[in-house]
Motif scaffolding. Structure first.
Motif, short mmCIF file in Angstrom:
data_model
loop_
_atom_site.label_atom_id
_atom_site.label_comp_id
_atom_site.label_asym_id
_atom_site.label_seq_id
_atom_site.Cartn_x
_atom_site.Cartn_y
_atom_site.Cartn_z
N ASP A 44 0.87 -1.17 0.00
CA ASP A 44 0.00 0.00 0.00
C ASP A 44 0.91 1.22 0.00
N THR A 45 0.89 1.98 -1.08
CA THR A 45 1.78 3.12 -1.22
C THR A 45 1.00 4.38 -1.55
N GLU A 46 1.50 5.53 -1.10
CA GLU A 46 0.86 6.81 -1.39
C GLU A 46 1.35 7.32 -2.74
N ILE A 47 0.42 7.66 -3.60
CA ILE A 47 0.73 8.22 -4.91
C ILE A 47 0.20 9.65 -4.94
N ASN A 48 1.04 10.59 -5.35
CA ASN A 48 0.58 11.97 -5.50
C ASN A 48 -0.33 12.08 -6.72
N THR A 49 -1.49 12.69 -6.52
CA THR A 49 -2.41 12.91 -7.63
C THR A 49 -2.38 14.40 -7.97
N LYS A 50 -3.17 14.79 -8.92
CA LYS A 50 -3.21 16.21 -9.30
C LYS A 50 -3.60 17.04 -8.09
N LYS A 62 -2.82 18.74 -4.44
CA LYS A 62 -2.03 18.37 -3.27
C LYS A 62 -2.54 17.11 -2.59
N THR A 63 -3.45 16.39 -3.23
CA THR A 63 -4.02 15.21 -2.60
C THR A 63 -3.15 13.98 -2.89
N LYS A 64 -3.23 13.06 -1.98
CA LYS A 64 -2.52 11.79 -2.13
C LYS A 64 -3.55 10.68 -2.08
N GLU A 65 -3.26 9.64 -2.81
CA GLU A 65 -4.18 8.51 -2.84
C GLU A 65 -3.38 7.25 -2.55
N ILE A 66 -3.99 6.34 -1.80
CA ILE A 66 -3.35 5.06 -1.49
C ILE A 66 -3.59 4.12 -2.66
N LYS A 67 -2.50 3.57 -3.17
CA LYS A 67 -2.60 2.64 -4.29
C LYS A 67 -1.98 1.32 -3.87
N GLU A 68 -2.66 0.23 -4.19
CA GLU A 68 -2.17 -1.10 -3.87
C GLU A 68 -1.38 -1.64 -5.06
N LEU A 69 -0.11 -1.95 -4.83
CA LEU A 69 0.75 -2.50 -5.88
C LEU A 69 1.07 -3.95 -5.54
#
Length: 150
Positions: A118-124, A126-133
């Motif tokens: 589970d990693t944080e990815i910067n989106t457009k 200033k928000t961050k989204e948790i993405k499962e890799l």
């Protein structure tokens, strides 16, 4: 020079059914033997001493002199056995892929074939989204625990 496979066999026989696992054995050209062992809860100094004494009893200094060190792997060392992935499940780790891409996140769903992160990815913005890799072990160059101070 002492045989690395002999040391591994001596240690594996001693730690069988103890909850301990062997991380690695190194034998230098000057016969400096380093044994790394651990357990899910962390290895104790007394357990390291017991392993050390067991190895000493099974080697003959008259045949070949040696220096012996037994310890846990350091926090800065990459994982080298699957048991380290199980031990750190739920913890923050840094993964470097064979392509050189670096990811940091929470280790989860460890299996014999791979794991998820589970990693944080910067989106457009200033928000961050948790993405499962998902990773197979053959996609990973190294994985290390990340020390977090709270």
């Amino acid at each position: 020079m002492t045989d690395k496979n002999k040391i591994e066999a001596i240690v594996r026989e001693f730690i069988r059914d103890s909850g301990l696992f062997l991380v690695g054995v190194k034998v230098s050209s000057s016969n400096k033997i380093t044994v790394l062992a651990d357990r899910k809860e962390g290895i104790t100094i007394d357990e390291c001493v017991s392993i050390h004494r067991h190895i000493e009893r099974h080697l003959d200094r008259e045949t070949a002199d040696f220096e012996l060190r037994v310890s846990s792997p350091g926090l800065d060392m990459p994982f080298s056995v699957i048991e380290q992935y199980y031990k750190n499940e739920g913890e923050k780790v840094e993964v470097v892929t064979v392509e050189g891409t670096k990811f940091t996140g929470r280790l989860k769903n460890v299996t014999e074939g791979g794991f998820e992160l589970d990693t944080e990815i910067n989106t457009k913005g200033k928000t961050k989204e948790i993405k499962e890799l998902s990773f197979n072990y053959d996609q990973v160059k190294s994985t290390k625990a990340v020390l977090t101070i709270q």
